[in-house]
Design a protein around this motif. Structure first.
Motif: not given
Length: 313
Positions: A185-193
């Motif tokens: 998640t930290a390496q990605g580009r989208n927020a986790l909701i």
């Protein structure tokens, strides 16, 4: 009691909503490209401004995508209201953080920049905790946490808010599937909701029913090329974090990323300065045509002035 609004107020609100709905999705990619280009030709504080605007445009575009999905599900009124609230917040909520960004930009050395970034992180996390969880009618207590990449692992750097349950210290790259998913998640580009942790946990989440927090949003803290960590806000009540909170988190994560990007540049500049000084020193100490460039010690009275030269040669 009847509605006391100005008759023109409804028309103005609808006009604003319509304008936001048309301009934001189209304008943000343009702003992103322009801001990225301007960041490349500016330096210091100006560069931080353009970087923050550009990064915010990228992350908030994702927020708008979520809003569009809600519109498709018949929740248009909530979606456009969220976009309206976010647009209004962007003009004022970040102002207290600009002084901290200015201090980062004004830092003369990497050491000064590190100290300024630490202050920026603390203030941003505090603003995150204070701003989020206020957009719904659910009374909740929130907590904000920033995890920074140290090597391949995420290490907790600062937290603010709800007491009673200490956030975990780290997510390890060679740890559990839960750890690895957090790092993704930290390496990605989208927020986790996650609206309801107990009933709809994310993939590989460990013990979702044993947590004191019941909902959370996690946003990567990153530039286009590099991730610096992850900013999280959680709540002790399910469904208490809104789309507006997602927008806040996107903006605030970008502000932290701007600080770390500047710190990275300052550290590279310091390393380059040290390298150049070392090369210059080596050049000055190197023999030139068999004759040392080191200054000669004056010969003592009665000694041959050329004796040192013959020894050094």
């Amino acid at each position: 009691m009847g509605d006391q609004r100005n008759p023109g107020q409804g028309r103005n609100s609808k006009w604003k909503v319509r304008l936001l709905g048309q301009v934001l999705p189209i304008g943000l990619p343009v702003v992103t490209l322009a801001a990225t280009a301007m960041a490349g030709v500016n330096h210091g504080y100006a560069k931080l401004y353009w970087f923050t605007i550009g990064g915010s445009a990228v992350l908030i575009a994702g927020f708008i995508t979520v809003s569009k999905e809600k519109e498709k599900k018949g929740l248009r009124e909530q979606a456009v209201q969220a976009k309206t609230n976010l647009a209004m917040a962007l003009s004022g909520a970040g102002q207290p953080l600009l002084a901290a960004l200015a201090a980062v930009s004004a830092a003369k050395t990497a050491q000064d920049a590190r100290a300024a970034v630490s202050v920026l992180v603390n203030r941003t996390v505090a603003v995150t905790q204070d701003a989020c969880g206020r957009q719904t009618e659910i009374d909740c207590r929130t907590r904000a946490v920033f995890y920074r990449f140290v090597g391949l692992d995420l290490q907790r750097e600062y937290c603010e808010g709800r007491q009673g349950e200490k956030p975990r210290d780290a997510f390890l790259h060679n740890g559990s599937e839960h750890d690895i998913e957090a790092i993704r998640t930290a390496q990605g580009r989208n927020a986790l909701i996650v609206d309801d942790l107990e009933n709809s946990p994310p993939a590989h989440f460990f013990d979702p029913k044993g947590r004191k927090y019941k909902s959370f949003i996690a946003a990567p803290v990153r530039t286009d090329a590099q991730s610096f960590g992850m900013l999280i806000v959680d709540s002790d009540k399910a469904f208490s974090l809104s789309d507006v909170d997602t927008g806040y988190l996107a903006l605030l994560a970008t502000i932290i990323a701007a600080g770390f990007a500047h710190l990275h540049s300052a550290e590279q500049a310091d390393e380059e300065k040290i390298r150049l000084e070392s090369e210059l020193k080596a050049y000055m100490n190197a023999p030139l045509n068999g004759v040392s460039t080191q200054p000669r010690v004056p010969a003592a009275r009665g000694e041959d002035p050329d004796a040192q030269l013959s020894v050094e040669s």
